[in-house]
Write an enzyme that holds these catalytic residues in place. Structure first.
Site, PDB file in Angstrom:
ATOM      1  N   THR A 248      -9.022  -2.742   8.014  1.00 26.65           N
ATOM      2  CA  THR A 248      -9.415  -3.920   7.235  1.00 26.65           C
ATOM      3  C   THR A 248     -10.245  -4.905   8.052  1.00 26.65           C
ATOM      4  O   THR A 248     -11.163  -5.541   7.529  1.00 26.65           O
ATOM      5  CB  THR A 248      -8.145  -4.641   6.718  1.00 26.65           C
TER       6      THR A 248
ATOM      7  N   THR B 226      -3.937  -1.386   9.932  1.00 27.54           N
ATOM      8  CA  THR B 226      -2.509  -1.663  10.137  1.00 27.54           C
ATOM      9  C   THR B 226      -1.605  -0.549   9.599  1.00 27.54           C
ATOM     10  O   THR B 226      -0.482  -0.396  10.074  1.00 27.54           O
ATOM     11  CB  THR B 226      -2.101  -2.981   9.435  1.00 27.54           C
TER      12      THR B 226
HETATM   13  N1  ASP Z   1      -5.812   0.630   4.852  1.00 24.73           N
HETATM   14  C1  ASP Z   1      -6.121  -0.213   5.981  1.00 24.73           C
HETATM   15  C2  ASP Z   1      -5.988   0.633   7.228  1.00 24.73           C
HETATM   16  O1  ASP Z   1      -4.908   0.866   7.683  1.00 24.73           O
HETATM   17  C3  ASP Z   1      -5.239  -1.404   6.024  1.00 24.73           C
HETATM   18  C4  ASP Z   1      -5.430  -2.325   7.205  1.00 24.73           C
HETATM   19  O2  ASP Z   1      -6.306  -2.198   8.019  1.00 24.73           O
HETATM   20  O3  ASP Z   1      -4.665  -3.273   7.322  1.00 24.73           O
HETATM   21  O4  ASP Z   1      -6.986   1.081   7.762  1.00 24.73           O
END
Ligand code: ASP
Length: 344
Positions: A13, A89
């Site tokens: 993200t 994340t």
């Molecule tokens: N779907 C994203 C990922 O894990 C969520 C994030 O970055 O927080 O790449």
């Protein structure tokens, strides 16, 4: 001034932008991230950047990706004081756990960070996470050694040991928790390090060794009231399966139905590994506490104590990759490799 940090962008993200047509978040060019954070020029150390191509949503992370990341760190190890890895994340706790087992003799910071809101957004948590992670990765003591010499996750003012974390929130900025191990550093007006919790090498200067052979013949089996015999037996008879992470209740208790114990004993008798991990966020497995835990011990189940599922899975990948003999893996599994299990 001679400290150099390598900033590795893998996706997530933090580096995404909203597609004006579909409104979905998609990765964008890494150079634009730096444009979003001109503050990076104010550091008194040098930052080099390296981007994965293509970058990924971390839901697509897989062992080959960890091997590539470990290889990048190995190839640049001598040239950099520390590493910051920008990562989504969703699987960050898995990646940080995996790297903690793959990078043997690590003496430099490898700090994973990311954000809940993309870096271009007004209220983003990405800028602060990125700036703080870089500062933590460059921090050194009077002898010139890094303060942080292990794989960590930094999120929302807290630095955690990577293999102790779990993604806790899909909403708040404090996305991670480390329920069984203290926070390594708190970033406020001052950076407060917990020197008793941070890993320090006993002797500096050991050469980094990386483990890139990962064996993924592992299953995670989470028990629940009403779990069926057919389902358990189907999992345990999966072709080639070498190990199972059994997610149990409380301090490591399971149902006591004879068919369940029979299925587990059958698997361990065939040489399969079963490791007991609690479904609770905090606390440890103690198979000697209740009769419903002791039956697992009798079925040949190993004790995972306070390991997270993320750690248990990735530790198994690395150990199974290293040893073809499951008995050897079982022995190593119950011993802490990178601070992922608390001392009794
Ligand atoms: N779907 C994203 C990922 O894990 C969520 C994030 O970055 O927080 O790449």
């Amino acid at each position: 001034m001679d400290r150099k940090i390598l900033l590795i962008y893998t996706g997530g993200t933090i580096g995404m932008k909203q597609d004006p047509e579909t409104l979905l978040l998609k990765p964008f060019n890494f150079s634009q991230i730096l444009e979003e954070v001109p503050e990076l020029r104010k550091f008194d150390f040098h930052i080099d950047t390296l981007s994965f191509d293509p970058v990924i949503d971390s839901s697509d992370a897989r062992p080959e990706f960890w091997v590539e990341l470990a290889g990048i760190i190995r190839d640049h190890y001598e040239d950099y004081f520390g590493f910051v890895v920008l990562h989504g994340t969703d699987t960050m706790a898995y990646s940080a756990s995996a790297l903690s087992f793959m990078l043997e003799n690590l003496e430099k910071p490898v700090i994973f960070t990311g954000s809940q809101l993309p870096i271009g957004m007004l209220r983003t948590d990405g800028k602060e996470n990125l700036i703080d992670s870089l500062e933590l990765a460059a921090a050194c003591d009077a002898q010139g050694h890094p303060y942080v010499s292990e794989v960590c996750i930094y999120f929302e003012t807290e630095l955690f040991r990577g293999n102790r974390t779990t993604k806790y929130s899909a909403e708040t900025f404090s996305a991670f928790r480390s329920a069984n191990y203290p926070v390594l550093a708190e970033v406020g007006i001052h950076v407060k390090y917990d020197t008793t919790a941070l890993y320090r090498p006993r002797k500096w200067g050991k050469p980094l060794k990386i483990h890139t052979k990962l064996d993924t013949r592992v299953a995670v089996l989470k028990i629940f009231p009403g779990i069926t015999e057919a389902f358990v037996r189907a999992v345990l008879s999966a072709e080639g399966l070498r190990a199972v992470v059994l997610e149990t209740y409380g301090s490591g208790n399971s149902l006591s139905d004879p068919w369940f114990l029979d299925a587990l004993s059958g698997f361990t008798a065939r040489g399969g590994i079963v490791v007991n991990i609690t479904q609770c966020q905090a606390g440890a497995v103690d198979m000697g506490a209740y009769a419903n835990g002791d039956i697992l011990r009798q079925a040949g189940v190993c004790c995972g104590r306070d390991m997270t599922t993320e750690s248990a899975v990735t530790k198994l990948f690395v150990l199974l990759g290293q040893y073809s003999d499951n008995k050897e893996v079982s022995k190593k599994l119950e011993i802490s490799i990178s601070g992922e299990i608390s001392e009794k």
